[in-house]
Motif scaffolding. Structure first.
Motif, short mmCIF file in Angstrom:
data_model
loop_
_atom_site.label_atom_id
_atom_site.label_comp_id
_atom_site.label_asym_id
_atom_site.label_seq_id
_atom_site.Cartn_x
_atom_site.Cartn_y
_atom_site.Cartn_z
N LYS A 48 0.82 -1.20 0.00
CA LYS A 48 0.00 0.00 0.00
C LYS A 48 0.87 1.26 0.00
O LYS A 48 1.87 1.35 0.69
CB LYS A 48 -0.92 -0.01 1.23
N VAL A 49 0.44 2.23 -0.79
CA VAL A 49 1.21 3.48 -0.91
C VAL A 49 0.33 4.65 -0.50
O VAL A 49 -0.83 4.75 -0.90
CB VAL A 49 1.68 3.68 -2.38
N PHE A 50 0.86 5.51 0.35
CA PHE A 50 0.17 6.75 0.72
C PHE A 50 0.64 7.87 -0.18
O PHE A 50 1.84 8.08 -0.34
CB PHE A 50 0.48 7.14 2.17
N ASN A 51 -0.31 8.56 -0.77
CA ASN A 51 0.04 9.68 -1.62
C ASN A 51 -0.25 10.97 -0.85
O ASN A 51 -1.40 11.31 -0.64
CB ASN A 51 -0.81 9.61 -2.90
N ILE A 52 0.80 11.64 -0.40
CA ILE A 52 0.59 12.82 0.44
C ILE A 52 1.24 14.03 -0.23
O ILE A 52 2.45 14.05 -0.42
CB ILE A 52 1.16 12.62 1.86
N SER A 53 0.46 15.00 -0.56
CA SER A 53 0.85 16.19 -1.33
C SER A 53 1.93 15.88 -2.38
O SER A 53 3.01 16.44 -2.38
CB SER A 53 1.29 17.36 -0.44
N GLY A 54 1.59 14.93 -3.24
CA GLY A 54 2.45 14.64 -4.39
C GLY A 54 3.60 13.68 -4.11
O GLY A 54 4.26 13.23 -5.02
N GLN A 55 3.81 13.36 -2.81
CA GLN A 55 4.88 12.42 -2.48
C GLN A 55 4.30 11.05 -2.16
O GLN A 55 3.20 10.96 -1.62
CB GLN A 55 5.64 12.91 -1.25
N LYS A 56 5.07 10.01 -2.48
CA LYS A 56 4.58 8.66 -2.22
C LYS A 56 5.31 8.04 -1.03
O LYS A 56 6.52 8.15 -0.91
CB LYS A 56 4.80 7.79 -3.46
N PHE A 57 4.54 7.39 -0.16
CA PHE A 57 5.13 6.72 1.00
C PHE A 57 4.61 5.29 1.06
O PHE A 57 3.41 5.07 1.16
CB PHE A 57 4.77 7.47 2.28
N ARG A 58 5.55 4.33 0.98
CA ARG A 58 5.15 2.92 1.03
C ARG A 58 5.11 2.43 2.47
O ARG A 58 6.03 2.71 3.26
CB ARG A 58 6.15 2.06 0.26
N ILE A 59 4.05 1.72 2.80
CA ILE A 59 3.90 1.16 4.15
C ILE A 59 5.16 0.35 4.52
O ILE A 59 5.69 0.48 5.62
CB ILE A 59 2.65 0.25 4.22
N ALA A 60 5.65 -0.45 3.59
CA ALA A 60 6.79 -1.32 3.89
C ALA A 60 8.01 -0.50 4.31
O ALA A 60 8.73 -0.87 5.25
CB ALA A 60 7.12 -2.17 2.67
N GLY A 68 13.42 -0.12 13.06
CA GLY A 68 14.83 0.13 13.29
C GLY A 68 15.06 1.23 14.32
O GLY A 68 16.19 1.65 14.54
N GLY A 69 13.99 1.74 14.92
CA GLY A 69 14.13 2.79 15.93
C GLY A 69 14.11 4.19 15.36
O GLY A 69 14.22 5.17 16.08
N LYS A 70 14.00 4.29 14.02
CA LYS A 70 13.93 5.60 13.37
C LYS A 70 12.50 6.11 13.39
O LYS A 70 11.55 5.34 13.50
CB LYS A 70 14.39 5.47 11.91
N LEU A 71 12.35 7.41 13.23
CA LEU A 71 11.01 7.96 13.11
C LEU A 71 10.51 7.74 11.69
O LEU A 71 11.28 7.72 10.74
CB LEU A 71 11.03 9.46 13.41
N CYS A 72 9.20 7.58 11.55
CA CYS A 72 8.61 7.47 10.21
C CYS A 72 8.78 8.80 9.48
O CYS A 72 9.06 9.83 10.10
CB CYS A 72 7.13 7.14 10.31
N SER A 73 8.60 8.76 8.16
CA SER A 73 8.68 10.00 7.39
C SER A 73 7.67 10.98 7.94
O SER A 73 6.50 10.64 8.11
CB SER A 73 8.36 9.74 5.92
N PRO A 74 8.09 12.22 8.23
CA PRO A 74 7.17 13.17 8.85
C PRO A 74 5.84 13.37 8.11
O PRO A 74 4.79 13.39 8.77
CB PRO A 74 7.99 14.46 8.93
N PRO A 75 5.81 13.48 6.79
CA PRO A 75 4.50 13.65 6.14
C PRO A 75 3.58 12.45 6.37
O PRO A 75 2.37 12.61 6.56
CB PRO A 75 4.84 13.79 4.65
N PHE A 76 4.16 11.26 6.38
CA PHE A 76 3.38 10.04 6.60
C PHE A 76 2.81 10.03 8.03
O PHE A 76 1.61 9.90 8.23
CB PHE A 76 4.26 8.80 6.36
#
Ligand SMILES: [Zn+2]
Length: 228
Positions: A48-60, A68-76
């Motif tokens: 599944k892909v989130f399309n947020i203001s023109g950018q794509k973010f894959r759930i995977a 891995g202890g990192k924060l998710c992409s801020p727009p996501f």
């Protein structure tokens, strides 16, 4: 009573989740738990892909960052949290939040959004503990299998094998609480979350510091004192 929001900050292991549970019960607040909300998204098909203001973010990809202890992409992360806040505000719910917002990007969207919905009924607390305490607490932290109730390490809880609330087994969180991952989480907190505290003040929201190296009940008392 006017609907309100309480936001809890603090490094991993500060006891944000535990305090949020207590506040939720005492003041009848909906506990909007970032990790739970994100983990729910991660159960969706990984393609599944989130399309947020023109950018794509894959759930995977987001799931991989998170584990891995990192924060998710801020727009996501912002999109997910915002959607949840909106849904709850529409139902006139009062909220307690722990773990969001976590980045400058997210704060610049979430802080004004909350102000619009909850006016001046927003209270923010920073529960402080030392880095050494963070590492100790997280490497000893467990959750219950059934409801994911957090079980912080203490003299009272260290020998418990089952959750006192529902009887399910207490287990370590895979990945997130490994020592190496905790170090990454601490770095992320320092580099990406600490800078947002000033930003809150700029949005006109004050942050009250609480000493997190006390017993759970004393931390809770200190928070309640500020609310009343
Ligand atoms: Zn439980």
């Amino acid at each position: 009573m006017a609907k309100q929001v309480i936001i809890l900050f603090g490094p991993p292991g500060a006891g944000k989740g535990t305090q949020a549970e207590l506040l939720s019960e005492k003041l009848n607040l909906y506990y909007l738990e970032t990790s739970k909300v994100l983990e729910k998204e991660f159960k969706k098909p990984s393609k599944k892909v989130f399309n947020i203001s023109g950018q794509k973010f894959r759930i995977a990809d987001e799931k991989k960052l998170w584990l891995g202890g990192k924060l998710c992409s801020p727009p996501f992360a912002t999109e997910i949290i915002k959607t949840n806040i909106k849904r709850l505000a529409d139902r006139e719910e009062s909220l307690v939040m722990a773990g969001s917002p976590r980045t400058v990007y997210e704060t610049n969207i979430i802080a004004p959004f909350l102000k619009k919905l909850y006016k001046n009924n927003i209270r923010v607390f920073l529960i402080e503990i030392s880095p050494k305490e963070t590492i100790f607490r997280n490497s000893h932290r467990r959750i219950c299998e059934l409801m994911r109730h957090p079980m912080l390490w203490s003299e009272e809880t260290k020998n418990l094998k089952i959750c006192p609330l529902d009887g399910s087994k207490l287990v370590k969180r895979k990945g997130l609480d490994d020592p190496e991952t905790i170090k990454v989480r601490l770095e992320e907190y320092k580099n990406r979350t600490v800078p947002i505290f000033d930003l809150f003040e700029k949005h006109g929201i004050k942050i009250k510091k609480i000493n997190g190296e006390q017993s759970v009940s004393d931390v809770f008392k200190d928070i309640l004192k500020e609310i009343k």
